[in-house]
Scaffold this active site. Structure first.
Site, PDB file in Angstrom:
ATOM      1  N   LEU D 107      -5.208   8.121  -0.868  1.00 26.85           N
ATOM      2  CA  LEU D 107      -5.572   9.319  -0.099  1.00 26.85           C
ATOM      3  C   LEU D 107      -7.085   9.436   0.030  1.00 26.85           C
ATOM      4  CD1 LEU D 107      -2.985  11.426  -2.054  1.00 26.85           C
ATOM      5  CD2 LEU D 107      -2.757  10.760   0.343  1.00 26.85           C
ATOM      6  N   PRO D 108      -7.549  10.188   1.018  1.00 25.28           N
ATOM      7  CA  PRO D 108      -8.999  10.196   1.287  1.00 25.28           C
ATOM      8  C   PRO D 108      -9.856  10.880   0.225  1.00 25.28           C
ATOM      9  CG  PRO D 108      -7.746  10.997   3.199  1.00 25.28           C
ATOM     10  CD  PRO D 108      -6.788  10.912   2.052  1.00 25.28           C
ATOM     11  N   THR D 135     -10.059   6.930  -4.184  1.00 26.13           N
ATOM     12  CA  THR D 135     -11.348   7.054  -4.856  1.00 26.13           C
ATOM     13  C   THR D 135     -11.743   8.517  -4.810  1.00 26.13           C
ATOM     14  OG1 THR D 135     -12.045   4.820  -4.303  1.00 26.13           O
ATOM     15  CG2 THR D 135     -13.786   6.417  -4.773  1.00 26.13           C
ATOM     16  N   LYS D 211     -15.528   2.622 -10.901  1.00 25.33           N
ATOM     17  CA  LYS D 211     -15.771   2.396  -9.475  1.00 25.33           C
ATOM     18  C   LYS D 211     -17.046   3.084  -9.000  1.00 25.33           C
ATOM     19  CE  LYS D 211     -14.409   2.382  -4.810  1.00 25.33           C
ATOM     20  NZ  LYS D 211     -13.449   2.594  -3.738  1.00 25.33           N
ATOM     21  N   LYS D 286     -19.969   8.921   0.753  1.00 30.77           N
ATOM     22  CA  LYS D 286     -18.937   9.645   0.005  1.00 30.77           C
ATOM     23  C   LYS D 286     -18.902   9.186  -1.470  1.00 30.77           C
ATOM     24  CE  LYS D 286     -14.112   9.548  -1.000  1.00 30.77           C
ATOM     25  NZ  LYS D 286     -12.918   8.687  -0.956  1.00 30.77           N
TER      26      LYS D 286
END
Lengths: 341, 341, 341, 341
Positions: D107-108, D135, D211, D286
């Site tokens: 998902l975003p 992420t 990450k 982002k």
């Protein structure tokens, strides 16, 4: 209960006006006093509460209820309050909510605000006036205001500037975010006993926005002033002369003309007393963190703001700087050694 | 009036020396006029020279000699000068040096200053007064002043602030580095015809130091103001209200209260006319480069200064921003889109 | 004199090749030795000179002449050199120039290079080979190379990386800017005795450019690595695990996989021995200053480069960090305390 | 229900091993298929789901259930899936939870993860395996994992690197935060069908930490590489030569040796095709925002990280850069013009 809600509506009258109405309510019930609660008696909250008590209440018309996580703080407050308006200690924030019509809170961080307001809002009556003077993140301020709205309480965020000196002198600036202009007018009389400038900044959360915007800009300009003074001095200029030139030119800012960070340039500022007192590096670091958080949420690019935040974090952690005024960034960057040359 | 200009001509006497020689020349020839040279008739130099000519000279006591790398500029100046004090064009800087007692130079960069002063100093007489109003690096300013000293000429660095409007109106600020306080007093009368504030900043080079310090601080605070306004607006605050709060608080600076970068907050500033006019991004980038150079030479840590320099370099190179006022940094960082919401 | 210039042409043969030609020249004149001069016997220069002497010369074919601003350094060198190739001390750089065919210089800063080369170039013969291994600003490197050209000397800039360990071990990397490819081939044999990697970077000055570019990038990535490791550790990750993930991912860099700044992540690096040894904060600060200077001259926007420069300046001035390795930036930013948690 | 939980325990066997056990369970119930759910069929999720379906399932032992906010995405997936393992579309995330034993989500943003997991966790059975490959911010990842724990579901955060090419090729790297080492072993077989490197990063949230740490470092080093290459080129160096020197020196990083931002230095990277494809400026912006958020929460000073974040925000908003690879920062800072010289 009925009686209590009747009181509530009278309590919302400004403290210093509508005397006729107040006298009417006083004549109908001896108990018709405005009951003010204050939660958070720390470095800032304690003197604010004392001003509100001594300037904004009188025994015949008010009661004062205090609460702090440390009971000793409340006890000390009661002792110092003396024999004027009666002051009592509430054992919990829930008890404050049950007993008070107007509640002021002054807490360290957003997490404390969430916890305290969960307690308060579980027990407040409709129409209770809630004033949170903590400096916290905008998202929390808005969320908690939403909780209050669900309980039909009237909440404003009203963070302050002016530090402990301003808190003691009652000269704070309050930046107020309120759901309506009327709500602002309603809280203003209380705030005027603790501050000299009460500014309406818009809807809930905007009090916090105004404060963190101002403090972010302050934090950046102070570092900029320190770098500039340091550069000029290393290039051979007298710091007083340099400051006087800048202060009549386009580089002028509060950090150069009112709070110059170079020892010896101005009297009565932290730089003139080895950076004691003033606005601590840790607090500036905290406030800039709130700005970074707001910028991240709103996707605002604050390149210098983020940089300054990291600098104050490093400064505050450097041995010997944790309790100094934030203008000590001048010394930290290697300024003082040169100034003495 | 007579008296006034009489004073002026005495003030233009060479400064500390050769009084006897001058008196001789005064007694022998009515031609004992003060001869003023001006080298560099660009955007700034042209209106400065015009003010110096029209306000600071009269036909009976002065001559005026001009030179520019572009002969057309000199020709235009002669045409515009009219029939008052005689104006002539010198074919070279060497000729200016041969003919003038007082010489003002206004040039783009340090390399031009070096080249022009090599020419001037090969031909100046002892006691010639040299005023360099170019904004250049401190090292060059000091070095060229050293050359002048070797020729027994009296040189000051006198960079200006105020831009082309100030140059035209004669309201510039001059920041003067001079070898002695007396030398400052000697050049001041000339500068007063071109500016309203003449500040003594110390020894040679310090005029440049004061200017780059001020402009570095200005460059940083403008970006900081833009970030802050952008953040507040994105968080929902009205920009005028935010500016008014900041301007009475500790974040206040020239960039918020006099030259606010957000369109619509103030009238009569570049942000209100799509950033036209004002102080260009390229010039700010140049001045901040001089600050970086001075900081590097003096081993001064200018973290925000270096950052701002890089930002103005990128801004000035972005298509459409090269000729805009430096406050367009607000738009460049994504501000304007939000302001319109 | 004739003889001397004859020698010069033979001296320019690579040390390890053209044996036939060399033997020819040796057979014609017993005096036909290659005379190598070395100026600057400091931390780096001393071991470099020792390697060049012991690996690159033999008594029958070479002489070695040294000079240092501190005579004690030269004396110590002669003592340590032993009884192989004869070593003598020159009283001045001019004497070095008079006596040597090939001269290596290793000096702290651009101003020393200017001074030494003024001395050398006043006395060198045509065709003398000049190798400057100092790390200095590009502008000076180019200017001094121009002076050498005027004297028909062959000059290269050949700054090194590898630090004092590399200087001692003879494993330095030389980054060489030379007027022609042939000139590079001519100096290479000498450099090979002091280093293991000899890289041709283009024209004069490009050796410096390559070095400062590499070191600027190194300086930035080290801070970035320190911030990243610190962030991960504070968020609860084991530093070794984090490093191993990064080192196989796109964040990988020399500062994480070869020189990790977190104590305990790698063996044998400065972070494992309280940041002793390695590449000092002051040297990194100096090299980044050269990058800033080059960027300013070439109008290159180096936002992170300028920021990192300021950080190393502040780091190097913080008490206790002046003599530490530059990876101590991790500890300075508050890293170590968390690492121990 | 019983039957269903029986299946669940069999489903937890690795897909490709324990064949005997699986066959046993298959012999006892024809319905004993492993049911895999996949929520989020966007740019990344779609090819990941396709790989998981085609490589990790077979008709006799698996069912596949998909859901996306856009029904067209699910329909397209079913059409492309063909006639192998049966694929069905769930009308809601709740239906996915009811029908699947193992659920992967892609998902975003954090807010979508919160919403989807509220839906899923309202309907999951005990022991359901939940793999979130989105992420997102660490705080949300930890909080949602806590919700799963309360439902006795087994949740891991498993964000990926490798981009859409890696998603299509099944060569992603998964960074996994899991409540126990056993849980990691349990999810690994599923992830191996979608990626080639499956790394255990510690407890829940640490997949996200790993990450964002990697990507923050990548984001900084890319800007640093761009600045360095630009500086070297402006100083006259050939970019390929400069890259080759750096890549064997201490400035080496992935951004110089694998993904060089200068057009013409490497083949097959975005810079060689006008920055098309690759990892977009918006995505980098982002991810760096997540790093800033984590740093703010953990009070980590990330001076360069915050700076780089602001730069990518400005870059992503500059006209023409929103859809370019993040290495286009080289062009944005004025690099390309010089490269072409």
């Amino acid at each position: 209960m009925n009686c209590r809600f009747g009181l509530r509506s009278s309590q919302s009258l400004p403290l210093t006006t509508n005397l006729a109405a107040r006298q009417r309510s006083l004549s109908t019930a001896a108990a018709a006093k405005t009951r003010i609660g204050f939660v958070g008696l720390g470095q800032m909250g304690y003197p604010m509460a004392l001003n509100l008590l001594t300037r904004g209440t009188q025994p015949s018309t008010h009661e004062f209820i205090v609460h702090d996580a440390f009971p000793a703080a409340s006890a000390r407050f009661v002792a110092e309050a003396g024999t004027g308006t009666p002051v009592s200690v509430a054992a919990s924030v829930g008890e404050v909510a049950e007993r008070a019509d107007v509640i002021v809170t002054m807490l360290p961080e957003g997490k404390h605000v969430r916890a305290v307001y969960k307690g308060l809002l579980g027990a407040v009556g409709k129409g209770t006036v809630l004033i949170d003077s903590s400096t916290i993140d905008v998202a929390t301020a808005k969320e908690v205001a939403g909780w209050a709205r669900e309980k039909d309480a009237l909440m404003v965020d009203a963070p302050v500037s002016g530090g402990t000196p301003g808190a003691k002198a009652g000269t704070l600036t309050f930046m107020v975010g309120s759901p309506t202009p009327e709500a602002f007018e309603k809280v203003k009389p209380y705030l005027q006993h603790m501050g000299k400038s009460i500014v309406h900044c818009g809807l809930n959360g905007n009090g916090q926005v105004a404060k963190i915007c101002n403090n972010m800009l302050l934090g950046i300009t102070m570092i900029a002033a320190a770098e500039t003074m340091n550069l000029g001095m290393r290039m051979g200029m007298d710091p007083k002369l340099l400051a006087s030139i800048i202060n009549t030119s386009s580089g002028r800012c509060w950090s150069t003309d009112t709070y110059n960070p170079v020892p010896g340039v101005m009297e009565g500022v932290p730089s003139s007393r080895d950076y004691e007192g003033g606005f601590g590096t840790t607090l500036m670091s905290k406030d800039m963190g709130l700005a970074v958080s707001a910028a991240n949420d709103s996707k605002s690019a604050i390149l210098l703001g983020g940089t300054a935040h990291a600098m104050y974090m490093m400064l505050a952690r450097t041995e010997g700087y944790g309790k100094k005024d934030f203008s000590s960034v001048f010394k930290w960057m290697g300024g003082e050694k040169d100034a003495k040359k």
